[in-house]
Design a protein around this motif. Structure first.
Motif, PDB file in Angstrom:
ATOM      1  N   THR A 244     -10.253   1.228  19.104  1.00  0.00           N
ATOM      2  CA  THR A 244     -11.149   0.374  18.324  1.00  0.00           C
ATOM      3  C   THR A 244     -11.547   1.060  17.020  1.00  0.00           C
ATOM      4  OG1 THR A 244     -12.018  -0.627  20.355  1.00  0.00           O
ATOM      5  CG2 THR A 244     -13.328  -0.895  18.358  1.00  0.00           C
ATOM      6  N   GLU A 245     -11.833   2.354  17.089  1.00  0.00           N
ATOM      7  CA  GLU A 245     -12.196   3.097  15.877  1.00  0.00           C
ATOM      8  C   GLU A 245     -11.020   3.138  14.897  1.00  0.00           C
ATOM      9  OE1 GLU A 245     -14.071   7.388  14.442  1.00  0.00           O
ATOM     10  OE2 GLU A 245     -13.395   7.138  16.515  1.00  0.00           O
ATOM     11  N   LEU A 246      -9.817   3.376  15.415  1.00  0.00           N
ATOM     12  CA  LEU A 246      -8.630   3.385  14.558  1.00  0.00           C
ATOM     13  C   LEU A 246      -8.457   2.040  13.874  1.00  0.00           C
ATOM     14  CD1 LEU A 246      -5.952   4.505  13.472  1.00  0.00           C
ATOM     15  CD2 LEU A 246      -4.893   3.862  15.656  1.00  0.00           C
ATOM     16  N   CYS A 247      -8.559   0.968  14.633  1.00  0.00           N
ATOM     17  CA  CYS A 247      -8.396  -0.373  14.067  1.00  0.00           C
ATOM     18  C   CYS A 247      -9.477  -0.667  13.028  1.00  0.00           C
ATOM     19  CB  CYS A 247      -8.431  -1.425  15.173  1.00  0.00           C
ATOM     20  SG  CYS A 247      -7.013  -1.371  16.284  1.00  0.00           S
ATOM     21  N   ASP A 248     -10.707  -0.281  13.326  1.00  0.00           N
ATOM     22  CA  ASP A 248     -11.797  -0.510  12.373  1.00  0.00           C
ATOM     23  C   ASP A 248     -11.554   0.248  11.072  1.00  0.00           C
ATOM     24  OD1 ASP A 248     -14.512  -1.670  11.870  1.00  0.00           O
ATOM     25  OD2 ASP A 248     -15.016   0.443  11.645  1.00  0.00           O
ATOM     26  N   ASP A 249     -11.080   1.484  11.171  1.00  0.00           N
ATOM     27  CA  ASP A 249     -10.754   2.262   9.964  1.00  0.00           C
ATOM     28  C   ASP A 249      -9.660   1.569   9.156  1.00  0.00           C
ATOM     29  OD1 ASP A 249     -12.609   4.175  10.656  1.00  0.00           O
ATOM     30  OD2 ASP A 249     -11.139   5.592  11.474  1.00  0.00           O
ATOM     31  N   LEU A 250      -8.672   1.018   9.832  1.00  0.00           N
ATOM     32  CA  LEU A 250      -7.590   0.308   9.147  1.00  0.00           C
ATOM     33  C   LEU A 250      -8.117  -0.935   8.434  1.00  0.00           C
ATOM     34  CD1 LEU A 250      -4.832   0.600  11.903  1.00  0.00           C
ATOM     35  CD2 LEU A 250      -4.802   1.735   9.672  1.00  0.00           C
ATOM     36  N   LEU A 251      -8.988  -1.674   9.107  1.00  0.00           N
ATOM     37  CA  LEU A 251      -9.549  -2.874   8.499  1.00  0.00           C
ATOM     38  C   LEU A 251     -10.403  -2.517   7.282  1.00  0.00           C
ATOM     39  CD1 LEU A 251     -10.614  -4.888  11.685  1.00  0.00           C
ATOM     40  CD2 LEU A 251      -8.475  -5.017  10.411  1.00  0.00           C
ATOM     41  N   GLN A 252     -11.157  -1.441   7.391  1.00  0.00           N
ATOM     42  CA  GLN A 252     -11.973  -0.989   6.260  1.00  0.00           C
ATOM     43  C   GLN A 252     -11.084  -0.606   5.070  1.00  0.00           C
ATOM     44  OE1 GLN A 252     -15.229  -1.056   6.009  1.00  0.00           O
ATOM     45  NE2 GLN A 252     -15.880  -1.377   8.124  1.00  0.00           N
ATOM     46  N   GLY A 253      -9.853  -0.191   5.363  1.00  0.00           N
ATOM     47  CA  GLY A 253      -8.916   0.205   4.319  1.00  0.00           C
ATOM     48  C   GLY A 253      -8.040  -0.923   3.807  1.00  0.00           C
ATOM     49  N   GLY A 254      -8.374  -2.161   4.176  1.00  0.00           N
ATOM     50  CA  GLY A 254      -7.671  -3.304   3.607  1.00  0.00           C
ATOM     51  C   GLY A 254      -6.616  -3.944   4.488  1.00  0.00           C
ATOM     52  N   VAL A 255      -6.400  -3.429   5.691  1.00  0.00           N
ATOM     53  CA  VAL A 255      -5.441  -4.036   6.615  1.00  0.00           C
ATOM     54  C   VAL A 255      -6.023  -5.350   7.141  1.00  0.00           C
ATOM     55  CG1 VAL A 255      -4.375  -3.778   8.894  1.00  0.00           C
ATOM     56  CG2 VAL A 255      -4.363  -1.861   7.275  1.00  0.00           C
ATOM     57  N   ASP A 256      -5.190  -6.382   7.249  1.00  0.00           N
ATOM     58  CA  ASP A 256      -5.689  -7.662   7.774  1.00  0.00           C
ATOM     59  C   ASP A 256      -4.918  -8.157   8.991  1.00  0.00           C
ATOM     60  OD1 ASP A 256      -3.311  -8.456   6.622  1.00  0.00           O
ATOM     61  OD2 ASP A 256      -4.238  -9.674   5.043  1.00  0.00           O
ATOM     62  N   HIS A 257      -3.915  -7.383   9.435  1.00  0.00           N
ATOM     63  CA  HIS A 257      -3.147  -7.782  10.614  1.00  0.00           C
ATOM     64  C   HIS A 257      -2.827  -6.536  11.435  1.00  0.00           C
ATOM     65  CE1 HIS A 257      -0.427 -10.507  12.893  1.00  0.00           C
ATOM     66  NE2 HIS A 257       0.157  -9.354  13.188  1.00  0.00           N
ATOM     67  N   LEU A 258      -2.982  -6.648  12.761  1.00  0.00           N
ATOM     68  CA  LEU A 258      -2.723  -5.544  13.676  1.00  0.00           C
ATOM     69  C   LEU A 258      -1.728  -5.992  14.747  1.00  0.00           C
ATOM     70  CD1 LEU A 258      -6.473  -4.565  14.210  1.00  0.00           C
ATOM     71  CD2 LEU A 258      -4.824  -3.304  12.797  1.00  0.00           C
ATOM     72  N   HIS A 259      -0.763  -5.121  15.052  1.00  0.00           N
ATOM     73  CA  HIS A 259       0.256  -5.413  16.062  1.00  0.00           C
ATOM     74  C   HIS A 259       0.045  -4.458  17.233  1.00  0.00           C
ATOM     75  CE1 HIS A 259       4.096  -6.922  17.572  1.00  0.00           C
ATOM     76  NE2 HIS A 259       4.471  -5.678  17.806  1.00  0.00           N
ATOM     77  N   PHE A 260      -0.176  -5.006  18.434  1.00  0.00           N
ATOM     78  CA  PHE A 260      -0.490  -4.180  19.593  1.00  0.00           C
ATOM     79  C   PHE A 260       0.711  -4.058  20.535  1.00  0.00           C
ATOM     80  CE2 PHE A 260      -4.602  -5.576  18.093  1.00  0.00           C
ATOM     81  CZ  PHE A 260      -5.408  -4.455  18.271  1.00  0.00           C
ATOM     82  N   TYR A 261       1.024  -2.806  20.909  1.00  0.00           N
ATOM     83  CA  TYR A 261       2.033  -2.541  21.924  1.00  0.00           C
ATOM     84  C   TYR A 261       1.326  -2.590  23.283  1.00  0.00           C
ATOM     85  CZ  TYR A 261       4.744  -0.969  17.925  1.00  0.00           C
ATOM     86  OH  TYR A 261       5.410  -0.915  16.722  1.00  0.00           O
TER      87      TYR A 261
END
Length: 288
Positions: A244-261
């Motif tokens: 969750t922390e990793l994803c939140d950091d990515l979103l804060q950095g402008g990412v708008d889509h996440l792909h989960f394995y």
């Protein structure tokens, strides 16, 4: 900050019990309204038929946008394109085009003498059909076989230029790893979306093996955290917090889509998505 869009990767089942697990995973995550879901292709083409069956079943029974993995391994060009054509006839419009791993026991990939020599050749052939949206793989810490990261990114650009519309990364554990890679891709002239791949840590031992095989760095803080969590029985809580922390950091950095394995185990992925504001899309029907 708006919730991200998401997508999920599944693998085809090899047993009846595994089939139940796959469908439980699909049914658990489908309400999160994924942009697409992908189905993997086993090393050496070992799940070719199972992948095709799983792709068609998910597409037909759920209406989800399914992206079928397709590789160059152990098949002629004609056989590979026949598989792609069967997907198109079944209504599948997405392909994840990969070179593929060598068959078990082989030290390295060797192209079939009548097959595609590389993922670039496969992408070009799929693009010529005009039937698919083509996604490819990307490696924030470089592909294990690449000479260096610059060569790896140059190869990624060739894949995009060949007809791919986006790339999904190998998993990583620090947002800065992705941001550095994204910046290098932009510098190299890659303007296609780069989607970060997220691997929730379902099995600490399994993740360590995966990371070693693909060259993914595991920060010491994560190693120390799991050493402590295993003693206290809190590995699931730790895994949820880390992802969750990793994803939140990515979103804060402008990412708008996440792909989960997902590894066909939906609970951690579901909980992480909920924490990020991705909640079930429930449509009210027949409400008086």
């Amino acid at each position: 900050m708006p919730a991200p869009t998401v997508s999920f990767e599944f693998f085809p089942p090899k047993s009846l019990q595994a089939s139940f697990r796959l469908w439980d995973c699909v049914n658990t995550l489908a309400p999160l309204d994924p942009t697409f879901v992908s189905v993997t292709y086993g090393a050496g083409g070992t799940t070719r038929k199972l992948t095709h069956e799983a792709v068609e079943a998910i597409h037909t029974n759920t209406g989800l946008n399914v992206a079928a993995h397709l590789t160059c391994v152990d098949a002629t060009k004609a056989e590979t394109l026949d598989i792609a054509d069967a997907y198109a006839k079944a209504g599948v419009k997405e392909i994840v085009a990969l070179r593929g791993d060598a068959p078990k026991g082989d030290a390295k990939f060797t192209a079939h003498h009548e097959g595609f020599a590389s993922s670039i050749d496969l992408i070009e052939a799929l693009a010529e059909t005009g039937k698919f949206n083509i996604r490819v793989g990307a490696y924030p810490e470089k592909h294990p076989e690449a000479l260096d990261q610059a060569a790896d990114i140059a190869f990624l650009k060739r894949k995009i230029d060949a007809g791919a519309t986006s790339a999904i990364t190998q998993f990583f554990f620090e947002a800065e790893t992705f941001f550095r890679f994204r910046d290098l891709c932009v510098k190299a002239g890659i303007d296609a979306p780069i989607i970060p791949g997220i691997l929730p840590i379902e099995s600490w031992g399994g993740v360590q093996r995966f990371a070693q095989a693909c060259g993914t760095h595991i920060p010491q803080v994560i190693r120390d955290g799991f050493a402590n969590a295993e003693k206290t029985g809190t590995t699931e809580l730790l895994a949820t917090a880390i992802a969750t922390e990793l994803c939140d950091d990515l979103l804060q950095g402008g990412v708008d889509h996440l792909h989960f394995y997902t590894l066909n185990r939906p609970e951690l992925t579901r909980d992480i998505c909920h924490a990020l504001g991705v909640t079930p899309n429930v449509r009210l029907q027949n409400v008086a």
